[in-house]
Design a protein around this motif. Structure first.
Motif, PDB file in Angstrom:
ATOM      1  N   ASP A 284       0.571  -0.937  -0.193  1.00 55.65           N
ATOM      2  CA  ASP A 284       0.139   0.002  -0.038  1.00 55.65           C
ATOM      3  C   ASP A 284       0.715   1.651   0.132  1.00 55.65           C
ATOM      4  OD1 ASP A 284      -2.655  -1.562  -0.158  1.00 55.65           O
ATOM      5  OD2 ASP A 284      -2.793  -1.554   1.926  1.00 55.65           O
ATOM      6  N   LEU A 285       2.084   0.955   0.532  1.00 59.50           N
ATOM      7  CA  LEU A 285       3.268   2.304   0.402  1.00 59.50           C
ATOM      8  C   LEU A 285       3.040   3.107  -1.093  1.00 59.50           C
ATOM      9  CD1 LEU A 285       6.243   0.821   1.790  1.00 59.50           C
ATOM     10  CD2 LEU A 285       5.032   2.111   2.796  1.00 59.50           C
ATOM     11  N   PRO A 286       3.221   4.070  -0.872  1.00 66.31           N
ATOM     12  CA  PRO A 286       3.476   4.875  -1.919  1.00 66.31           C
ATOM     13  C   PRO A 286       4.171   4.364  -3.851  1.00 66.31           C
ATOM     14  CG  PRO A 286       3.110   6.430  -0.981  1.00 66.31           C
ATOM     15  CD  PRO A 286       3.400   5.255  -0.126  1.00 66.31           C
ATOM     16  N   HIS A 287       5.541   4.460  -2.781  1.00 62.56           N
ATOM     17  CA  HIS A 287       6.531   3.370  -3.653  1.00 62.56           C
ATOM     18  C   HIS A 287       6.871   1.852  -2.974  1.00 62.56           C
ATOM     19  CE1 HIS A 287       7.131   6.908  -6.103  1.00 62.56           C
ATOM     20  NE2 HIS A 287       7.011   7.748  -5.272  1.00 62.56           N
ATOM     21  N   PRO A 288       6.080   1.150  -3.430  1.00 62.02           N
ATOM     22  CA  PRO A 288       6.533  -0.435  -2.510  1.00 62.02           C
ATOM     23  C   PRO A 288       7.515  -0.682  -2.727  1.00 62.02           C
ATOM     24  CG  PRO A 288       4.320  -0.748  -4.629  1.00 62.02           C
ATOM     25  CD  PRO A 288       5.319   0.844  -4.741  1.00 62.02           C
ATOM     26  N   PRO A 289       7.553  -1.740  -2.281  1.00 66.20           N
ATOM     27  CA  PRO A 289       9.199  -2.491  -2.086  1.00 66.20           C
ATOM     28  C   PRO A 289       9.567  -3.273  -3.899  1.00 66.20           C
ATOM     29  CG  PRO A 289       8.339  -3.489  -0.547  1.00 66.20           C
ATOM     30  CD  PRO A 289       7.811  -2.188  -0.608  1.00 66.20           C
ATOM     31  N   ASP A 290       9.984  -3.550  -4.808  1.00 64.43           N
ATOM     32  CA  ASP A 290      10.194  -4.659  -5.072  1.00 64.43           C
ATOM     33  C   ASP A 290      10.932  -5.650  -5.112  1.00 64.43           C
ATOM     34  OD1 ASP A 290      13.190  -3.955  -5.282  1.00 64.43           O
ATOM     35  OD2 ASP A 290      13.511  -2.432  -7.277  1.00 64.43           O
ATOM     36  N   ALA A 291      11.593  -5.934  -3.392  1.00 70.73           N
ATOM     37  CA  ALA A 291      11.671  -7.499  -3.278  1.00 70.73           C
ATOM     38  C   ALA A 291      11.522  -7.473  -1.643  1.00 70.73           C
ATOM     39  CB  ALA A 291      13.319  -7.929  -3.764  1.00 70.73           C
ATOM     40  N   ILE A 292      10.393  -8.495  -1.182  1.00 71.64           N
ATOM     41  CA  ILE A 292      10.889  -8.596   0.517  1.00 71.64           C
ATOM     42  C   ILE A 292      11.243  -9.391   0.435  1.00 71.64           C
ATOM     43  CG2 ILE A 292       8.710  -9.545   2.567  1.00 71.64           C
ATOM     44  CD1 ILE A 292       7.041  -7.451   0.001  1.00 71.64           C
ATOM     45  N   PHE A 293      11.515  -9.771   1.897  1.00 71.87           N
ATOM     46  CA  PHE A 293      12.555 -10.884   2.480  1.00 71.87           C
ATOM     47  C   PHE A 293      12.238 -11.191   4.094  1.00 71.87           C
ATOM     48  CE2 PHE A 293      16.213 -11.282   5.498  1.00 71.87           C
ATOM     49  CZ  PHE A 293      16.505 -12.819   5.156  1.00 71.87           C
ATOM     50  N   ALA A 294      11.207 -12.173   4.136  1.00 72.61           N
ATOM     51  CA  ALA A 294      10.950 -12.322   5.251  1.00 72.61           C
ATOM     52  C   ALA A 294      11.561 -13.254   5.880  1.00 72.61           C
ATOM     53  CB  ALA A 294       9.908 -13.477   5.207  1.00 72.61           C
ATOM     54  N   ALA A 295      12.042 -13.067   7.702  1.00 74.06           N
ATOM     55  CA  ALA A 295      12.890 -13.660   8.342  1.00 74.06           C
ATOM     56  C   ALA A 295      12.041 -15.082   8.721  1.00 74.06           C
ATOM     57  CB  ALA A 295      13.474 -13.083   9.194  1.00 74.06           C
ATOM     58  N   ASP A 296      11.098 -15.592   7.813  1.00 73.22           N
ATOM     59  CA  ASP A 296      11.119 -17.289   8.448  1.00 73.22           C
ATOM     60  C   ASP A 296      10.224 -17.531   7.382  1.00 73.22           C
ATOM     61  OD1 ASP A 296       8.403 -16.666   9.695  1.00 73.22           O
ATOM     62  OD2 ASP A 296       8.310 -18.023  11.067  1.00 73.22           O
ATOM     63  N   ASN A 297      10.011 -19.050   7.599  1.00 76.91           N
ATOM     64  CA  ASN A 297       9.010 -19.989   6.566  1.00 76.91           C
ATOM     65  C   ASN A 297       7.434 -19.201   6.460  1.00 76.91           C
ATOM     66  OD1 ASN A 297       8.517 -21.388   8.611  1.00 76.91           O
ATOM     67  ND2 ASN A 297      10.431 -22.478   8.260  1.00 76.91           N
ATOM     68  N   LEU A 298       6.834 -19.400   8.035  1.00 79.58           N
ATOM     69  CA  LEU A 298       6.100 -18.844   7.391  1.00 79.58           C
ATOM     70  C   LEU A 298       5.257 -17.063   7.264  1.00 79.58           C
ATOM     71  CD1 LEU A 298       5.068 -21.228  11.398  1.00 79.58           C
ATOM     72  CD2 LEU A 298       4.622 -21.684   8.028  1.00 79.58           C
ATOM     73  N   MET A 299       6.105 -16.656   7.545  1.00 75.18           N
ATOM     74  CA  MET A 299       5.766 -15.243   7.760  1.00 75.18           C
ATOM     75  C   MET A 299       5.792 -15.170   5.516  1.00 75.18           C
ATOM     76  SD  MET A 299       7.377 -13.441  10.136  1.00 75.18           S
ATOM     77  CE  MET A 299       9.135 -12.985  10.231  1.00 75.18           C
ATOM     78  N   ALA A 300       6.669 -15.672   5.205  1.00 76.07           N
ATOM     79  CA  ALA A 300       7.105 -15.678   4.300  1.00 76.07           C
ATOM     80  C   ALA A 300       5.793 -15.822   3.262  1.00 76.07           C
ATOM     81  CB  ALA A 300       8.600 -16.501   3.318  1.00 76.07           C
ATOM     82  N   LEU A 301       5.408 -17.479   3.629  1.00 74.71           N
ATOM     83  CA  LEU A 301       3.994 -17.575   2.722  1.00 74.71           C
ATOM     84  C   LEU A 301       3.343 -17.144   3.354  1.00 74.71           C
ATOM     85  CD1 LEU A 301       4.007 -21.575   4.293  1.00 74.71           C
ATOM     86  CD2 LEU A 301       4.607 -20.893   1.953  1.00 74.71           C
ATOM     87  N   GLY A 302       3.033 -16.273   4.020  1.00 77.01           N
ATOM     88  CA  GLY A 302       1.955 -15.401   4.324  1.00 77.01           C
ATOM     89  C   GLY A 302       1.958 -14.403   3.724  1.00 77.01           C
ATOM     90  N   ALA A 303       3.086 -13.550   3.252  1.00 75.45           N
ATOM     91  CA  ALA A 303       3.658 -13.145   1.999  1.00 75.45           C
ATOM     92  C   ALA A 303       3.243 -13.099   0.618  1.00 75.45           C
ATOM     93  CB  ALA A 303       4.745 -12.565   2.313  1.00 75.45           C
ATOM     94  N   MET A 304       3.425 -14.267   0.264  1.00 72.05           N
ATOM     95  CA  MET A 304       2.771 -14.824  -0.649  1.00 72.05           C
ATOM     96  C   MET A 304       1.346 -14.741  -1.474  1.00 72.05           C
ATOM     97  SD  MET A 304       4.140 -18.121  -2.875  1.00 72.05           S
ATOM     98  CE  MET A 304       5.461 -17.819  -3.596  1.00 72.05           C
ATOM     99  N   ASP A 305       0.641 -15.007   0.269  1.00 71.93           N
ATOM    100  CA  ASP A 305      -0.377 -15.672  -0.130  1.00 71.93           C
ATOM    101  C   ASP A 305      -1.396 -14.056  -0.422  1.00 71.93           C
ATOM    102  OD1 ASP A 305      -0.668 -17.969   0.622  1.00 71.93           O
ATOM    103  OD2 ASP A 305      -1.553 -17.952   2.648  1.00 71.93           O
ATOM    104  N   GLU A 306      -1.049 -12.941   0.026  1.00 74.95           N
ATOM    105  CA  GLU A 306      -1.288 -10.902   0.381  1.00 74.95           C
ATOM    106  C   GLU A 306      -0.730 -11.065  -1.598  1.00 74.95           C
ATOM    107  OE1 GLU A 306      -2.776  -8.286   0.484  1.00 74.95           O
ATOM    108  OE2 GLU A 306      -2.921  -9.498   2.215  1.00 74.95           O
ATOM    109  N   ILE A 307       0.326 -11.266  -1.636  1.00 70.51           N
ATOM    110  CA  ILE A 307       0.843 -11.002  -2.769  1.00 70.51           C
ATOM    111  C   ILE A 307       0.033 -11.557  -3.564  1.00 70.51           C
ATOM    112  CG2 ILE A 307       2.503 -11.081  -4.784  1.00 70.51           C
ATOM    113  CD1 ILE A 307       4.658 -11.462  -1.610  1.00 70.51           C
ATOM    114  N   ARG A 308      -0.505 -12.656  -3.897  1.00 61.48           N
ATOM    115  CA  ARG A 308      -1.554 -13.362  -4.715  1.00 61.48           C
ATOM    116  C   ARG A 308      -2.750 -12.942  -4.387  1.00 61.48           C
ATOM    117  NH1 ARG A 308       0.253 -19.778  -4.206  1.00 61.48           N
ATOM    118  NH2 ARG A 308       2.241 -19.609  -5.494  1.00 61.48           N
ATOM    119  N   ALA A 309      -2.994 -12.351  -3.580  1.00 58.83           N
ATOM    120  CA  ALA A 309      -4.393 -11.816  -2.695  1.00 58.83           C
ATOM    121  C   ALA A 309      -4.738 -10.512  -4.406  1.00 58.83           C
ATOM    122  CB  ALA A 309      -4.874 -11.544  -1.550  1.00 58.83           C
ATOM    123  N   ARG A 310      -3.664 -10.503  -4.253  1.00 56.99           N
ATOM    124  CA  ARG A 310      -3.588  -8.666  -4.338  1.00 56.99           C
ATOM    125  C   ARG A 310      -3.747  -8.363  -6.246  1.00 56.99           C
ATOM    126  NH1 ARG A 310      -2.294  -3.938  -1.923  1.00 56.99           N
ATOM    127  NH2 ARG A 310      -2.536  -4.610   0.264  1.00 56.99           N
ATOM    128  N   GLY A 311      -3.452  -9.626  -6.500  1.00 61.60           N
ATOM    129  CA  GLY A 311      -3.547 -10.488  -8.641  1.00 61.60           C
ATOM    130  C   GLY A 311      -2.057 -10.242  -8.231  1.00 61.60           C
TER     131      GLY A 311
END
Length: 338
Positions: free
Chosen positions: A236-263
């Motif tokens: 939702d940031l005006p200039h969102p990151p082009d790469a995200i590093f999740a500091a553990d595996n479960l948070m990475a899976l949550g991140a992937m869910d949100e990315i896909r939910a945004r299309g």
């Protein structure tokens, strides 16, 4: 069920002699020992572990308190601890703290009440009255993966993975792929691993001329929901990151869910990498680039250190090293291999 007196009668010795054989006492003659062991095998006798623990003050049982049994990293760690303990004729009782300090202390108290010989702990946060009490009481104890600092706990051996070199390799990898706006979903600041991974990431970015902006740091809790929540804020940031590093595996899976939910799609919409590789990262679409810990070696080293303490030998802290496994979630070329 045969009793020890039945073994004594079959072997033609006293109950005391049978007890000495079962406890591997050196005073028993070889022929007597063989006769007693043959009687044990013939009768199918099994010593009473509770009674033996009262005589020897040992139960040959270790306690393991892990932060979250649903986290694949800790599941694998628990498996390796059990395997290593079994090889050395020890059993393991596991308590799941569910990332809650109160539940963590409940398990420590319960395990102490069960007269375990030693305690392995991966702490949930920086404070634990029960662990401090156990250390002050002289309970053999080893920290694994995470640890607690402070007076009374500074002599507890720590078996851990150093991920700094692997995080630096990840940052170099992201830079080589053209990523410049890079964000991190951090673990709890109260945990040593949560703080270390953010510090290592920030330092590595600075080395490559990049800054970790405050709005590109999201506070997670090593759970999937927090990964999704933080990723939503990033996107939702005006200039969102082009790469995200999740500091553990479960948070990475949550991140992937949100990315896909945004299309959006990984890595075209945003690149994604994780700390703590898990087996099914190779099966996601795309397969996820991750930092892998030597989890099996970590569990075995922790058990060896704890048993050294239990059996009266000194034990030292051990540091192992993580490694970067590149796949295709950061924009790697098609057909690239780990």
């Amino acid at each position: 069920m045969p009793a020890i007196k039945d073994v004594a009668r079959r072997a033609g010795v006293s109950v005391a002699t049978v007890s000495r054989v079962l406890n591997d006492h050196p005073s028993v003659r070889t022929d007597t020992r063989e006769r007693v062991l043959a009687a044990v095998a013939d009768l199918g006798y099994r010593p009473n572990a509770v009674a033996r623990s009262l005589r020897t003050d040992q139960t040959r049982t270790l306690g393991l308190v892990i932060s979250d049994v649903l986290n694949p990293f800790f599941t694998e760690l628990a498996r390796s601890v059990e395997d290593a303990a079994r090889e050395l004729d020890y059993s393991v009782i596991i308590g799941n703290a569910d990332e809650r300090p109160d539940l963590q202390d409940h398990h420590v108290r319960t395990l102490m009440d069960r007269r375990i010989d030693g305690l392995l702990v991966s702490p949930t946060d920086g404070g634990s009255p029960m662990m401090l009490a156990a250390a002050r009481a002289g309970t053999p104890m080893v920290f694994v993966d995470r640890w607690i600092e402070g007076e009374g706990l500074d002599r507890v051996p720590v078996i851990r993975t150093d991920g700094r070199a692997a995080i630096r390799a990840l940052v170099a990898h992201l830079c080589a792929l053209g990523h410049r706006r890079v964000a991190i979903i951090a673990g709890p600041a109260a945990t040593t691993t949560g703080r270390e991974r953010v510090d290592a990431f920030r330092s590595a970015l600075a080395e490559f001329g990049l800054e970790l902006h405050e709005d590109h740091i999201g506070q997670g809790d090593f759970q999937a929901d927090s990964g999704r929540r933080v990723t939503a804020r990033f996107l939702d940031l005006p200039h969102p990151p082009d790469a995200i590093f999740a500091a553990d595996n479960l948070m990475a899976l949550g991140a992937m869910d949100e990315i896909r939910a945004r299309g959006l799609r990984v890595p075209d919409g945003v690149a994604l990498a994780a700390f703590d590789d898990i087996p099914w990262f190779v099966h996601t679409d795309p397969p996820i680039t991750a930092i892998a810990q030597p989890t099996g070696a970590l569990g075995h080293a922790a058990v060896r250190a704890l048993i050294d303490l239990v059996e009266g030998r000194p034990a030292e802290s051990v540091t192992l090293f993580a490694r970067l496994v590149t796949r295709r979630s950061c924009g790697e070329p098609e057909g690239s291999k780990p």
